[in-house]
Design a protein around this motif. Structure first.
Motif, PDB file in Angstrom:
ATOM      1  N   THR A  66       7.989  28.712  60.995  1.00  0.00           N
ATOM      2  CA  THR A  66       8.415  27.682  61.943  1.00  0.00           C
ATOM      3  C   THR A  66       7.386  26.566  62.011  1.00  0.00           C
ATOM      4  O   THR A  66       7.736  25.389  62.030  1.00  0.00           O
ATOM      5  CB  THR A  66       8.629  28.310  63.338  1.00  0.00           C
ATOM      6  N   GLN A 113      16.401  26.829  66.242  1.00  0.00           N
ATOM      7  CA  GLN A 113      16.700  28.259  66.325  1.00  0.00           C
ATOM      8  C   GLN A 113      17.628  28.564  67.498  1.00  0.00           C
ATOM      9  O   GLN A 113      18.512  29.391  67.402  1.00  0.00           O
ATOM     10  CB  GLN A 113      15.383  29.033  66.461  1.00  0.00           C
ATOM     11  N   ASP A 122      15.947  26.408  61.189  1.00  0.00           N
ATOM     12  CA  ASP A 122      15.029  27.449  61.643  1.00  0.00           C
ATOM     13  C   ASP A 122      15.803  28.688  62.080  1.00  0.00           C
ATOM     14  O   ASP A 122      16.357  28.723  63.168  1.00  0.00           O
ATOM     15  CB  ASP A 122      14.172  26.928  62.799  1.00  0.00           C
ATOM     16  N   GLU A 123      15.842  29.679  61.224  1.00  0.00           N
ATOM     17  CA  GLU A 123      16.557  30.931  61.505  1.00  0.00           C
ATOM     18  C   GLU A 123      17.909  30.671  62.164  1.00  0.00           C
ATOM     19  O   GLU A 123      18.193  31.206  63.236  1.00  0.00           O
ATOM     20  CB  GLU A 123      15.715  31.836  62.425  1.00  0.00           C
TER      21      GLU A 123
HETATM   22 MG   LIG Z   1       9.935  31.180  63.662  1.00  0.00          MG
END
Ligand SMILES: [Mg+2]
Ligand SMILES: Nc1ncnc2c1ncn2[C@@H]1O[C@H](COP(=O)(O)OP(=O)(O)O)[C@@H](O)[C@H]1O
Lengths: 274, 360
Positions: B45, B84, B160-161
């Motif tokens: 991240t 995320q 991000d994820e």
């Molecule tokens: Mg992360």
């Protein structure tokens, strides 16, 4: 009917209904004439004194609300966005400390600060900033606004702070990521999301302020008196409970209408803003 | 020939004493689907946020499309991000969310509305424009976040994820949708994930990260078949590790491996000309449990089945080879008429030396 409902009925509904009933009666010397009539309302609307006091109350409460929210917002914003997480509770705690003293003491303190020979005037005189004491800061509406704005500050800071705390910080980054600057992010994301807290703060300040009578009595002078002072006079001095009740009900109605308007307006602007 | 769209040169990032990134060098080409893969806390991240402009590199340079990004704030970088948590604006409708970044463009209003509608269509949210954002499901929010970023036609999309909060079925569907969406729009995607399977499925290339450093940067096949070290090997899929001894013998190389015996191996299996004590790696699918009556094939060794895990299409056996102290994992396809073997069964195991990889 359970005890809570009974309690609410006794403590709220019965007194309210009683006051409401009084507005349709009239005072006849020492006794109450229970013939139903609108004469109190007619008088309340037609007497310029009542109208002036009512308007001034709304005006002062509005000014207090504006001043309180405008000063509370930057404080709440600072604590929420610039104070490290683990110190926030401490900050909020410290902010409320001055408000542990009695409301009356704080009003008297403002008298000491704002008075003709008060702290503010002596300081400004001493520094040579003014030549003679300022007189527009005590015993008028300005003094009422300053005193009330201070008195209600924490009640405005807290709801705004809570609303700001609830804003997911990644929303602000998302706005930046999508091309907005810090300022436009504030306008397009932070402010709309803080709006519920701001509206709550405004109502929390406005509603009790409009009916306040201690502050106007102590620092307001003759030009700073508000409707609650008149209600008190009607009840205690003129012994005209029906007229006092009528003014109280009208004040309540005005608060209800303005609160509803503020609430609806905030809803509407939120939509238009988007 | 155009240069890389993203170039990182010696990027370090420290938070006080803690070094989250310790020297990242990376070049990503235009139109690539690139993944940053690593365990939680390895700095994925942080790296993504450094590219986006939310973090400043403590050292090193970030170049986007050849331009040095030092001092360029996030709102002026040619990147957009899918957060995320999706970060969908709760006070706005779906269409307002997707059109959020267009406000600054010169595009006239009706055209903007058409662009938003077309984008919603593309991510499978057609007709949902007026829906309030807070009334969306997780999968829909994710699509809004995606549409909101893609509509600005960034040079690089950072994710991000994005799928980790979705349930398994939806996640698998989104993996394929994301991949085909990326092919459609041709924008460079950089995906952060801790899910090795996801990275293998979706990426053109993968950077495997550990503790702020890139351990291996390669295609999914290379990462799987030729991991550079034990950490990468164990992080990607399952890798059986056995003690080994590598010896040069005349012109060839041979390895003595616990439980498997001594076999000749090829130089390509031994990175860096390793000799002496080493670790041998074997993927579960390169080993085969031989059933009674099946003829020997390739090299065969013996062991005891100690565990059996049934996966529907596959069964994973834990087999302790003779002369070893830990079981190796062997995956077997479940075919009709083939019984599941019980723990305690004595079995032969077929394997082939070509499948071996050696690590220091
Ligand atoms: Mg992360
Ligand atoms: N703002 C920060 N301050 C201090 N440490 C941080 C900060 N952001 C991240 N870290 C640390 O940096 C490391 C890498 O974090 P991150 O990039 O979020 O990892 P990943 O995304 O791979 O899980 C973590 O150990 C994390 O605790």
């Amino acid at each position: 009917m359970g005890p809570p409902a009974l309690y609410a009925l006794l403590m709220l509904a019965v007194p309210l209904a009683t006051i409401f009933a009084y507005t349709f009666w009239t005072q006849d010397g020492l006794t109450i004439d229970r013939t139903l009539t609108f004469s109190n309302y007619r008088e309340a609307f037609n007497d310029p004194l009542y109208r002036q006091l009512m308007l001034r109350s709304v005006w002062i409460a509005g000014a207090v609300t504006l001043a309180t929210v405008m000063t509370a917002f930057p404080i709440a914003y600072f604590v929420s966005f610039h104070v490290p997480q683990r110190r926030k509770a401490l900050w909020i705690f410290l902010i409320t400390i001055p408000f542990w003293t009695s409301y009356l003491i704080r009003v008297f303190l403002w008298k000491v600060i704002l008075g003709y020979n008060g702290v503010l005037n002596t300081t400004l005189l001493g520094l040579g900033i003014i030549d003679e004491p300022l007189s527009f800061i005590l015993y008028n509406a300005n003094a009422v606004v300053i005193t009330l704005a201070h008195a209600f500050a924490p009640f405005a800071i807290l709801p705004i702070f809570v609303a700001l705390e609830k804003i997911d910080r990644s929303l602000l980054e998302a706005s930046r990521d999508l091309g907005e600057t810090h300022l436009t992010t504030f306008l397009r994301v932070t402010l709309p999301l803080a709006m519920p807290g701001i509206v709550a703060a405004a109502l929390i300040v406005f509603i009790p302020t409009i009916g306040d009578y201690v502050t106007p009595r102590l620092v307001g002078g003759p030009d700073g008196l508000m409707i609650a002072n008149m209600i008190q006079t009607q009840y205690l001095r003129l012994n005209d409970a029906p007229m006092g009740a009528t003014l109280a009900v009208l004040a309540m109605a005005i608060v209800a209408v303005i609160s509803a308007l503020v609430f609806l307006a905030s809803r509407l602007t939120a939509r238009i803003w988007a | 020939m155009s240069g890389p769209i993203v170039a990182l040169k010696g990027v370090h990032k420290s938070y006080g004493d803690y070094h989250a990134l310790r020297g990242i060098d990376l070049e990503i080409g235009a139109g690539e689907f690139f993944s940053l893969l690593g365990p939680s806390g390895c700095g994925k991240t942080t790296l993504l946020r450094t590219i986006a402009g939310f973090e400043d590199a403590s050292e090193g340079r970030v170049l986007l499309d050849g331009r040095d990004m030092a001092g360029v704030p996030a709102n002026r970088r040619p990147t957009n991000m899918v957060f995320q948590t999706y970060a969908v604006f709760p006070h706005l409708s779906v269409a307002e969310n997707v059109g959020f970044g267009l406000r600054r463009s010169q595009m006239p209003k009706p055209e903007r509305a058409r662009a938003v509608e077309a984008m919603l269509e593309q991510v499978g949210l057609g007709g949902l424009g007026r829906r309030a954002a807070h009334a969306l499901s997780g999968g829909q929010r994710q699509r809004v976040a995606l549409a909101r970023a893609l509509i600005l036609k960034p040079k690089v999309l950072l994710l991000d994820e994005p799928l980790s909060a979705l349930d398994r079925k939806l996640r698998e569907q989104m993996q394929h949708e994301l991949r085909s969406l990326q092919r459609q729009v041709g924008i460079t995607f950089i995906l952060v994930t801790h899910d090795q399977e996801e990275a293998l499925i979706m990426s053109d290339r993968i950077a495997v990260m550990f503790e702020g450093l890139i351990a291996q940067l390669a295609t999914p096949e290379d990462i799987y078949n030729r991991p550079v070290d034990r950490r990468v090997a164990e992080f990607i899929g399952v890798m059986n590790l056995l003690r080994a001894e590598i010896r040069r013998n005349g012109s060839g190389i041979e390895a003595e491996i616990e439980g498997l015996g001594t076999v000749p191996i090829e130089a390509r299996q031994v990175p860096g000309g390793l000799t002496g004590a080493a670790t041998a790696g074997l993927r579960p699918e390169t080993l085969t449990v031989l059933y009674e009556g099946q003829p020997d094939r390739g090299r065969v060794t013996h062991g005891n089945i100690e565990e059996e895990t049934y996966y529907g299409d596959m069964t994973y056996y834990g087999v302790r080879l003779d002369g070893t102290d830990r079981p190796v994992t062997i995956s077997m396809r479940n075919l009709p008429g083939r019984d599941i073997l019980d723990p305690g069964t004595r079995t032969r195991v077929a394997w082939s030396p070509e499948a071996l990889i050696f690590f220091p």
